[in-house]
Every structure is written in C-alpha cells, then in structure tokens.
Design a protein around this motif. Structure first.
Motif, mmCIF file in Angstrom:
data_model
loop_
_atom_site.group_PDB
_atom_site.id
_atom_site.type_symbol
_atom_site.label_atom_id
_atom_site.label_comp_id
_atom_site.label_asym_id
_atom_site.label_seq_id
_atom_site.Cartn_x
_atom_site.Cartn_y
_atom_site.Cartn_z
ATOM 1 N N GLU A 7 0.953 -1.254 0.060
ATOM 2 C CA GLU A 7 0.002 -0.165 0.057
ATOM 3 C C GLU A 7 0.848 1.258 0.054
ATOM 4 N N GLN A 8 1.942 1.083 0.691
ATOM 5 C CA GLN A 8 2.980 2.197 0.914
ATOM 6 C C GLN A 8 3.620 2.409 -0.653
ATOM 7 N N MET A 9 3.931 1.541 -1.434
ATOM 8 C CA MET A 9 4.514 1.526 -2.689
ATOM 9 C C MET A 9 3.432 2.113 -3.565
ATOM 10 N N MET A 10 2.196 1.634 -3.553
ATOM 11 C CA MET A 10 1.319 2.158 -4.425
ATOM 12 C C MET A 10 0.937 3.453 -4.347
ATOM 13 N N ILE A 11 0.718 4.140 -3.071
ATOM 14 C CA ILE A 11 0.411 5.525 -2.729
ATOM 15 C C ILE A 11 1.593 6.334 -3.018
ATOM 16 N N GLN A 12 2.868 6.300 -2.808
ATOM 17 C CA GLN A 12 3.945 6.758 -3.541
ATOM 18 C C GLN A 12 4.202 6.636 -5.006
ATOM 19 N N ARG A 13 3.983 5.652 -5.444
ATOM 20 C CA ARG A 13 3.976 5.818 -7.180
ATOM 21 C C ARG A 13 2.950 6.706 -7.707
ATOM 22 N N ILE A 14 1.476 6.478 -7.106
ATOM 23 C CA ILE A 14 0.773 7.337 -7.709
ATOM 24 C C ILE A 14 0.846 9.053 -7.288
ATOM 25 N N GLY A 15 1.501 9.232 -6.097
ATOM 26 C CA GLY A 15 1.572 10.507 -5.685
ATOM 27 C C GLY A 15 2.770 11.071 -6.496
ATOM 28 N N GLN A 16 3.769 10.407 -7.199
ATOM 29 C CA GLN A 16 4.885 10.814 -7.804
ATOM 30 C C GLN A 16 4.330 11.111 -9.266
ATOM 31 N N LEU A 17 3.398 9.922 -9.833
ATOM 32 C CA LEU A 17 2.945 10.255 -11.307
ATOM 33 C C LEU A 17 2.003 11.538 -11.117
ATOM 34 N N THR A 18 1.269 11.664 -10.062
ATOM 35 C CA THR A 18 0.212 12.956 -10.147
ATOM 36 C C THR A 18 1.066 14.393 -10.062
ATOM 37 N N ALA A 19 2.189 14.265 -9.267
ATOM 38 C CA ALA A 19 3.021 15.218 -9.389
ATOM 39 C C ALA A 19 3.565 15.656 -10.930
ATOM 40 N N LEU A 20 4.007 14.665 -11.669
ATOM 41 C CA LEU A 20 4.189 14.695 -13.132
ATOM 42 C C LEU A 20 3.103 15.391 -13.987
ATOM 43 N N ILE A 21 1.987 14.886 -13.562
ATOM 44 C CA ILE A 21 0.938 15.383 -14.334
ATOM 45 C C ILE A 21 0.683 16.738 -14.120
ATOM 46 N N LEU A 22 0.536 17.289 -12.479
ATOM 47 C CA LEU A 22 0.259 18.611 -12.122
ATOM 48 C C LEU A 22 1.472 19.443 -12.812
ATOM 49 N N GLU A 23 2.722 18.900 -12.732
ATOM 50 C CA GLU A 23 3.711 19.870 -13.260
ATOM 51 C C GLU A 23 3.592 19.962 -14.904
ATOM 52 N N ARG A 24 3.087 18.950 -15.766
ATOM 53 C CA ARG A 24 2.928 18.944 -17.166
ATOM 54 C C ARG A 24 1.589 20.065 -17.063
ATOM 55 N N GLN A 25 0.758 20.101 -16.329
ATOM 56 C CA GLN A 25 -0.351 21.172 -16.562
ATOM 57 C C GLN A 25 0.061 22.682 -16.212
ATOM 58 N N LEU A 26 0.999 22.665 -15.130
ATOM 59 C CA LEU A 26 1.619 23.992 -15.115
ATOM 60 C C LEU A 26 2.653 24.716 -16.088
ATOM 61 N N GLN A 27 3.228 23.549 -16.786
ATOM 62 C CA GLN A 27 4.204 24.134 -17.907
ATOM 63 C C GLN A 27 3.210 24.463 -19.114
ATOM 64 N N GLN A 28 2.224 23.704 -19.365
ATOM 65 C CA GLN A 28 1.333 24.215 -20.459
ATOM 66 C C GLN A 28 0.513 25.565 -20.099
ATOM 67 N N GLU A 29 0.312 25.946 -18.886
ATOM 68 C CA GLU A 29 -0.160 27.145 -18.451
ATOM 69 C C GLU A 29 0.984 28.363 -18.652
ATOM 70 N N GLN A 30 2.078 27.874 -18.536
ATOM 71 C CA GLN A 30 3.090 28.874 -18.585
ATOM 72 C C GLN A 30 3.119 29.255 -20.027
ATOM 73 N N ILE A 31 3.337 28.147 -20.886
ATOM 74 C CA ILE A 31 3.265 28.453 -22.378
ATOM 75 C C ILE A 31 2.402 29.186 -22.949
ATOM 76 N N LYS A 32 1.032 28.967 -22.369
ATOM 77 C CA LYS A 32 -0.084 29.532 -22.672
ATOM 78 C C LYS A 32 0.153 31.125 -22.277
ATOM 79 N N GLN A 33 0.548 31.169 -21.098
ATOM 80 C CA GLN A 33 0.893 32.747 -20.539
ATOM 81 C C GLN A 33 1.830 33.410 -21.448
#
Length: 616
Positions: A416-442
């Motif tokens: 359960e720890q491994m699953m939570i950590q992996r999904i947390g890290q992947l979620t960070a990548l997805i949010l970072e991608r969204q932030l980069q897209q917003e910066q590009i749009k800006q």
C-alpha cells in the motif's frame, strides 16, 4: 468425314485479344522501335498507339528510363537475349500511373526475343500493384504484431522483476468438499493452520468466490480446471490465488477426492492494477483530459485497491488550511470540517518529511490535547488514521497531498505504501505538465512585463467580439492608447524606470475594467482596450476621459516621481469598421490625431475621427 474449319479472321481475333488483355503488350523491331502498343499501355502510359508506333521507348517518355531497361531492350534486339525485370530488383521501370488514382503503379517487365518477320522483341508489362500492396499490408501487420508483442513484454517485465517465486499451495478435499489435507505453503499464505482447517468445508477458505467456482467440480475426471479467486487470510488481508483443481477417481468409480493447487498471485494482481492505473492516468494526460478528471479517476482507482479507505487530493492553501480538491466519495460535511480545523501544528510536525517527498503517517491514537479536534473528527467519520503523500510539483514545495483515510488500520502495509508513493509521484508529473502548459499559454498570449494580453490574444478576442456582435446585433468600442512623455522617462531615468511605470499602468488598467473587457499591450508604450457592449461614443469618451486621469497619476520610484499623459483614439463597431484590421487602423489614426493635439496643449487628449477626417 466432317471438315474442321478455322475462322478466317483468326489473326484478327489474336490481335484483338492482345489489344484488350489485362497486361501491357508491345512489339519492337530490331531498331527498338514500337510496332504494336496495346490498349493497356495506352491506358496506363497516356500514350496512344499512333503516338507510340515507329518510336523508341526512350523517345516516348519525357523522363529518362532506367539504364537496365534500355540495356535489356538492346540485348534482346541485337543479341536475342530474353530477360525478366522485377520491381523488387529494379524499382520503377516505366513511368506508368493509374488513370483513376493518378498514382504510379508497381509493375514487372518481361522482354522475350522472338525474331519473326519485323518483330524482334515481345515486351510484356505485368501490373503487380495489388500484390505489392498485399505484401506491404502483411509486412505492416507482422510489424504491428511484433510491436504489440514487444509492448506487452515490456509491460510484463516490471512484474517479472518484482515478483518472487512462491511455493505452490496444495489443499486436498473429499468428494463432499471438506478439507482432508493441506501443505505448509497453504498454511503460510492463508494464515490458518491444518488443525483449524482440516474437516472444514473448502468454500469457507475461499469465501464468496467459492459459489461460482466450486459448483460442478465433482464431475471432473482426469482433466484440470483453473480459476482465480480473491480470498481473505487470517490477518483480514485480501489475497489473490490462482487455483487449479483436478478430480481423482478411477474409471466408472465414484469420486475419491479433489486436489487444489494454488499459486499466490497477489503481488502480480497488485502490480497489474498499479500498472493499469498508471497507464490510464498517462493516457488521459496525453489526451489532454482535465487534470481534475484524472485525479478523480486516480482516487477512485486507489480506493478499489486499498481496503476500506477513502482517497483524496488535498491542497494546502496560503493559511495552511487543508482543502479537499479531489475525492468524490468523501462526505461534503467532512471536507468542510477538515478545512475548518487548525492545521498549522500538524503541518509543522510533518513538514520535514513532506518537503523531502516522504509518505507521512498520522495516527489517531495520539493523546495530546492539541490533537483532540482531529481525533474527534476521525472518530465521527470512523477513520483510523491519515496517510499523507506530498505531491511535489516544484522541488521542496508540497502544495498538494495525496491523502488516504483508512477505516480500520492506522499503518499501511508495504504494498500500500508503494502504491500511494507511485501514484503520488505520477500525480506530481501530471500537475507539473499542466503548470508548464499554462506557462506556455501565458507566454504565448500575455505580455511578459505587464501581464496584460498581447497582440495575439487581442486579435483573438477582437475577432470573437465581431462574431458575437454580428449574431446579436450589438456594438463595442476600441480605445487605442499611446503614452506621452514615456521616451523622456526612459532617456533620463533608464529602462528600469520605464518598466516600473508600464507595470504600474498595467495594474491600473486591470483594476479599472471588467473581466469581459480586454486590456492589451501591443507595443512599447501602446495599449488597446476592447470595451464590450458599448452602445454609443459618449460612453466610450467618458471611459477614455477617466483613463486620462488614471494614467496621469504620478508614480513614486525611488527618489523620483514618474508621470506621463496619454493620447487615446476611439473606434466603434460597426460604424468605424467591421473587421479587426479596420477597427485597429481607425483607432490608431484617431490616436495620432489626438497625439498632435496633445503636443499643442501639453495635456492628454481623446479623439474619434468622423468619416471626413479619416484617411484610410
């Protein structure tokens, strides 16, 4: 005796057959000149028989023919050498194309020396386009199959590297389904001893899964059947076992017993579920799915994998409040109470681990008085703890938390720890991608200095206003602003002072106008205001006059005071233009007339040109 008569026109029939055969046929004489050119060649070359006869192949076509073809024709004419020229070896031999698709056709060519009368060479052209396409299609299919197999193998490679070899579980039952024996591996995996299970029905060990898998097994004879089963061990943990059952009996004798051989596939099922969830999240991100939809999907999928848990993405706001962003199965009342709790102490205790990106465990068994509001909330909603995984979009900063609220156990198990950590890290990548897209749009649509819209966004908004005005028969206005005295600020105090003045003016404009209006900086000291729903120029003049006062307000900058005035040109849709270019040009020209008056008066000026004054 009856005489057999051959039709008198037999040679004509042969010529007719060659004329319309579904292959190219040509006859060449010893000088390599065409004697016969059938209809197939006419259709695929565009050269008529009249044009072809008496000409060499080389002179018929505008583009040069391959040397191997010319050499082969010469060899056939002069030396009587026959030859086959294939597409695989020689590529495109003649510039032939389909009269329907107007694309080159694939063909092979046979040159046969016949030396009969004037005829020296028979040339046959075979259309192999369909065969080549079939071959390519089959090759593409094979490549796709190989690629699919490779992709599947890569997905399984992770599973193969993390799984350990586990000894098989063996359980033996009698014909009635009661356990009569089991091995040590079955004891270890299930957590039950032989003394506890022998004599008990096997379906008690399998649980609810038994009802759909055990029926009919007494009819088996000598053949093995397999099924997957989700069970619960003695530690109240879910395990997945793949069972293979075989009935043991002699011919025409009653069933003696059943042997169940099981393989613990819990880790594989968990790894498959994790890989499946990660792939789904990445596919949704690649498809530009809304981030909230991706996170909601991840929360629900994690809840299916984590026993009796609720999962949410929680955001830490500027006041250290915990605001639930995603987590559709959490009660609204719980989310509201969680936000109202004071979180500073909790986050201060956990801050070091959160900033390092570590999973933090919050146990509700803490007795300190500081935690009583938290304990009361957990007790009210039957939660045994809280597991916090930081989602680090920026290094060292955790604004989001992947939060798990377990109902029965306060500490997650390793998987359960491994699953939570992996999904947390992947979620960070997805949010970072969204932030980069917003910066590009800006960067693409907004001025980097003032934060106002740039020329691209202004044109886009202006075109949208024109479309809406045409549909709804409404008007709008453009104010074209140029600063008076801005160059003097730059020349005397430097560009830093000029930039500070532009930033301040941008903030004043954004605070002055509505969200439906558009404030844009389109040049060094040039601004355009797009005013929605302006019915006449009196409103536009009133707003422009207020802008003169707003812009003329002095700005303190260090030991200096910065101050400029403005010249403003007005254009109204549709009176002054019905296109974006026409409106901007009209407003720009009006601004230049206002600027001329400003030089005379030394004050700001607003102007709208009438048709007599306007010079296009």
């Amino acid at each position: 005796m009856t005489e057999m008569h051959q039709p008198a026109s037999s040679p004509d029939l042969c010529s007719l057959g060659l004329e319309y055969i579904e292959n190219g046929v040509a006859l060449l004489d010893s000088q390599q000149k065409v004697l016969f050119w059938n209809q197939w060649l006419v259709r695929y070359s565009g050269i008529t028989a009249q044009q072809a006869c008496g000409q060499t192949l080389e002179s018929l076509f505008a583009e040069p023919l391959p040397g191997v073809l010319l050499e082969s024709i010469q060899g056939a004419c002069e030396l009587g050498l026959s030859r086959v020229l294939s597409y695989q070896l020689h590529g495109q031999l003649l510039p032939l194309q389909s009269p329907v698709a107007l694309t080159p056709i694939f063909h092979s060519l046979v040159l046969r020396s016949i030396r009969q009368g004037d005829v020296a060479v028979l040339m046959q052209v075979h259309d192999i386009t369909n065969a080549v396409r079939r071959e390519r299609h089959l090759r593409d299919q094979q490549q796709a199959l190989r690629q699919a197999h490779k992709t599947q193998s890569e997905e399984k490679q992770f599973i193969d590297t993390v799984l350990e070899t586990i000894s098989a579980l063996v359980v033996v039952t009698d014909s009635a389904g009661f356990i009569i024996d089991m091995n040590h591996s079955a004891e270890l995996s299930t957590g039950f001893s032989q003394e506890q299970l022998i004599g008990q029905p096997f379906k008690m060990l399998l649980g609810l899964e038994s009802f759909k898998h055990l029926s009919g097994h007494h009819k088996l004879a000598g053949e093995a059947r397999s099924f997957n089963c989700r069970m619960t061990n003695s530690f109240d943990e879910a395990i997945h076992v793949r069972w293979t059952v075989k009935a043991v009996k002699e011919t025409d004798d009653p069933l003696h017993y059943l042997i169940y051989t099981g393989q613990d596939i819990t880790e594989r099922e968990r790894a498959d579920a994790l890989l499946r969830l990660e792939r789904e999240m990445l596919e949704m991100a690649a498809g530009n799915e809304q981030v909230d939809n991706i996170l909601n999907h991840a929360c629900l999928a994690l809840e299916r994998q984590l026993e009796s848990c609720r999962v949410a993405v929680v955001q830490i706001d500027a006041q250290n409040k915990l605001q639930v962003r995603n987590g559709g199965r959490l009660p609204d009342s719980f989310c509201d109470q969680l936000y109202e709790l004071k979180s500073e102490r909790l986050l201060r205790v956990l801050r070091t681990g959160l900033d390092l990106g570590q999973l933090q465990i919050f146990n509700v068994q803490l007795k300190s008085a500081h935690w009583q509001p938290w304990l009361a909330l957990a007790k009210e909603y039957k939660m045994a703890g809280c597991w916090l995984m930081p989602i680090q979009v920026n290094a060292g900063v955790s604004e989001y938390l992947l939060t798990v609220f377990p109902r029965y156990k306060s500490t997650p198990c390793p998987h359960e720890q491994m699953m939570i950590q992996r999904i947390g890290q992947l979620t960070a990548l997805i949010l970072e991608r969204q932030l980069q897209q917003e910066q590009i749009k800006q960067l693409a649509l907004y001025d980097s200095l003032t934060g106002l819209a740039n020329r691209s966004l202004l044109n886009e908004q202006l075109q949208r206003c024109i479309y809406r005005a045409q549909r709804q028969v409404v008007s709008f206005a453009l104010l074209f602003i140029d600063l008076n005295g801005f160059k003097a600020v730059n020349d005397t105090l430097g560009h830093d002072a000029g930039d500070a003045l532009l930033v301040a003016l941008g903030e004043r404009l954004m605070s002055r106008f509505r969200a439906t209006d558009c404030c844009a900086r389109i040049g060094g000291d040039e601004f355009v205001i797009l005013l929605d729903d302006i019915t006449d120029d009196s409103v536009a003049f009133s707003l422009a006059d207020s802008l003169l006062t707003l812009i003329a307000q002095p700005l303190s900058w260090g030991q200096h005071t910065l101050q400029v005035t403005a010249s403003i040109g007005i254009a109204l849709y549709p009176e002054d233009g019905d296109t974006a270019a026409a409106l901007l040009t009209r407003a720009d020209n009006a601004m230049y007339h206002a600027k001329a008056d400003s030089k005379i008066t030394g004050l700001g000026c607003v102007m709208r040109l009438n048709n007599d004054e306007y010079q296009s």
